[in-house]
Design an enzyme around this catalytic site. Structure first.
Site, mmCIF file in Angstrom:
data_model
loop_
_atom_site.group_PDB
_atom_site.id
_atom_site.type_symbol
_atom_site.label_atom_id
_atom_site.label_comp_id
_atom_site.label_asym_id
_atom_site.label_seq_id
_atom_site.Cartn_x
_atom_site.Cartn_y
_atom_site.Cartn_z
ATOM 1 N N GLN A 1 13.376 46.849 19.357
ATOM 2 C CA GLN A 1 12.333 46.629 17.532
ATOM 3 C C GLN A 1 12.005 44.912 18.096
ATOM 4 O O GLN A 1 11.558 43.688 17.211
ATOM 5 C CB GLN A 1 13.828 45.703 16.659
ATOM 6 C CG GLN A 1 13.802 47.528 15.939
ATOM 7 C CD GLN A 1 16.242 46.950 15.955
ATOM 8 O OE1 GLN A 1 15.735 46.629 14.790
ATOM 9 N NE2 GLN A 1 16.721 46.632 16.475
ATOM 10 N N ASN A 2 12.312 44.354 19.627
ATOM 11 C CA ASN A 2 11.247 43.068 19.595
ATOM 12 C C ASN A 2 10.136 43.155 20.050
ATOM 13 O O ASN A 2 9.273 44.188 20.674
ATOM 14 C CB ASN A 2 12.224 42.822 21.293
ATOM 15 C CG ASN A 2 13.761 42.665 21.591
ATOM 16 O OD1 ASN A 2 14.027 42.451 19.538
ATOM 17 N ND2 ASN A 2 14.277 42.713 21.671
ATOM 18 N N VAL A 3 9.858 42.102 19.820
ATOM 19 C CA VAL A 3 7.918 41.973 20.332
ATOM 20 C C VAL A 3 7.321 40.667 20.974
ATOM 21 O O VAL A 3 6.495 40.957 21.298
ATOM 22 C CB VAL A 3 7.239 41.597 18.832
ATOM 23 C CG1 VAL A 3 7.832 41.696 17.485
ATOM 24 C CG2 VAL A 3 8.443 39.542 18.136
ATOM 25 N N ASP A 4 8.578 40.001 22.237
ATOM 26 C CA ASP A 4 8.803 39.626 23.210
ATOM 27 C C ASP A 4 8.217 40.433 24.492
ATOM 28 O O ASP A 4 7.367 39.821 25.543
ATOM 29 C CB ASP A 4 9.816 39.386 23.535
ATOM 30 C CG ASP A 4 11.244 39.556 23.902
ATOM 31 O OD1 ASP A 4 11.232 40.701 24.228
ATOM 32 O OD2 ASP A 4 11.842 39.521 23.401
ATOM 33 N N HIS B 1 8.340 47.074 16.174
ATOM 34 C CA HIS B 1 8.127 46.249 15.090
ATOM 35 C C HIS B 1 6.745 45.527 15.534
ATOM 36 O O HIS B 1 6.372 44.702 15.467
ATOM 37 C CB HIS B 1 9.273 45.325 14.924
ATOM 38 C CG HIS B 1 9.726 45.863 14.091
ATOM 39 N ND1 HIS B 1 11.645 45.254 14.003
ATOM 40 C CD2 HIS B 1 10.240 46.636 12.999
ATOM 41 C CE1 HIS B 1 11.565 46.014 12.732
ATOM 42 N NE2 HIS B 1 11.224 46.536 12.775
ATOM 43 N N CYS C 1 -7.113 42.508 12.402
ATOM 44 C CA CYS C 1 -8.314 42.195 11.923
ATOM 45 C C CYS C 1 -7.777 42.393 10.550
ATOM 46 O O CYS C 1 -7.517 43.785 9.790
ATOM 47 C CB CYS C 1 -9.702 42.756 12.664
ATOM 48 S SG CYS C 1 -10.565 41.690 10.664
ATOM 49 N N GLY D 1 22.271 44.711 21.781
ATOM 50 C CA GLY D 1 21.720 43.499 21.090
ATOM 51 C C GLY D 1 20.817 43.071 19.233
ATOM 52 O O GLY D 1 20.226 42.458 19.590
ATOM 53 N N SER E 1 21.803 43.549 14.870
ATOM 54 C CA SER E 1 22.736 43.357 13.627
ATOM 55 C C SER E 1 22.796 44.419 12.854
ATOM 56 O O SER E 1 23.952 44.336 12.237
ATOM 57 C CB SER E 1 22.115 41.710 13.087
ATOM 58 O OG SER E 1 20.732 42.030 12.744
ATOM 59 N N ASN F 1 26.655 44.656 22.690
ATOM 60 C CA ASN F 1 27.021 42.987 21.927
ATOM 61 C C ASN F 1 27.712 41.992 21.549
ATOM 62 O O ASN F 1 28.950 42.039 22.133
ATOM 63 C CB ASN F 1 26.886 43.875 20.174
ATOM 64 C CG ASN F 1 26.291 42.219 19.432
ATOM 65 O OD1 ASN F 1 26.325 40.967 19.218
ATOM 66 N ND2 ASN F 1 25.581 43.163 18.354
#
Ligand code: BJW
Ligand code: ZN
Length: 249
Positions: A109-112, A127, A135, A194, A196, A220
């Protein structure tokens, strides 16, 4: 020693390690907690990103329409922060398990982007990604190599660009989701790391594996919304618990 680290019996831990080592089709779902030890703030909880910012002001399409400057300011701040972060031993363990053929798919789910930077290549970013752009008016997609400055403009049509991430109320990319569901169908063991377990549809992914008879192993620092469904709850920071489990394989 191991029991102190994980708050579970050594026998149970060895069982979990055995399940991972012998899994027919092992997948993982990760959330913000896996990057916590890389100094990326989580979304919820004590020092979560949302505590200083109102999610409704920031992570919805209407927030962007109403105040694109504020939303871009938040993303630029996060891009700067993440540019300084490095993958931690949790990310590296997952990359190692992919390389050794153990881990078949990593759903994040991380965008990092830290899983890819750790060496994982089979990553499904449900995500989106903090460095990707799209655009708001045409089909243009681009990528930033450094934090955005001001309001980025589309090189094709001059409209505003936005981060190519999934905000509340938006659908997840259908091609990515098709690959996710294919993996969920095959999974015999799913690591839940990790998260929720609050945000849908990602929170449903482990449940689908469980409903098909798969085993869930959670990593977790505390209990999550998913904890009551898991077979093993390995409590502790995943930057420590994942490498320690690896040492038993
Ligand atoms: C550690 C640790 C350490 C700490 N080691 N662990 C069904 C029912 C109800 C609502 C909905 C529903 N279906 C859809 C919805 C609406 C909505 C939703 O889920 N709302 C909920 C709040 C209830 N979902 C959507 O809108 C989704 N779209 C969708 O479904 O489209 C169709 C549709 C729309 C509307 C209605 C119905 C259908 C899209 C969701 C997009 C989420 N986007 C964000 C922002 C992404 C971009 C960005 O980053 O800027 O994604 S929100 C934010 O939450 C981000 C995260 O990926 C996501 C999940 O958070 P995560 O990863 O779990 O982080 P935390 O902080 O919550 O938890 C961290 C965990 O780590 C904790 O458990 C800690 O204990 C742990 N931890 N340190 C291990 N060291
Ligand atoms: Zn455009």
């Amino acid at each position: 020693m191991l029991t102190t680290v994980f708050n579970m019996s050594e026998g149970e831990l060895r069982e979990a390690a055995e399940l991972v080592a012998n899994a027919e089709y092992l997948i993982a779902l990760t959330g913000a907690g896996v990057s916590k030890e890389s100094n990326v703030p989580t979304f919820r909880g004590e020092d979560g990103l949302w505590r200083n910012y109102n999610v409704i002001e920031l992570a919805t399409p209407s927030a962007f329409t109403n105040n694109p400057e504020l939303v871009w300011e938040w993303y630029t701040w996060r891009q700067g922060l993440i540019a300084e972060c490095e993958p931690n031993p949790g990310h590296l363990t997952l990359a190692k398990w992919e390389e050794t053929g153990l881990l078949k798919s990593l759903i994040t789910q991380n965008v990092d982007g830290l899983h890819r930077r750790a060496g994982s290549s089979n990553v499904l970013e449900v995500h989106g990604n903090l460095w990707a752009l799209k655009c708001i008016s045409c089909d243009y997609h681009g990528r930033l190599s450094a934090p955005a400055e001001g309001l980025p403009e589309c090189p094709e049509c001059g409209s505003m660009l936005r981060p190519d991430v999934v905000w509340f109320g938006e659908s997840l990319d259908s091609e990515v989701m098709a690959r996710v569901y294919a993996d969920l169908e095959k999974a015999t063991v799913c690591l839940v790391i990790g998260t929720s377990g609050i945000v849908q549809p990602a929170a449903m992914f482990p449940i689908l594996v469980k409903q098909r008879g798969g085993t869930l192993i959670e990593f977790n620092v505390e209990t999550s919304r998913l904890s009551s469904n898991v077979d093993y709850h390995i409590r502790g920071p995943s930057g420590k618990t994942l490498p320690a489990l690896d040492s038993l394989i």
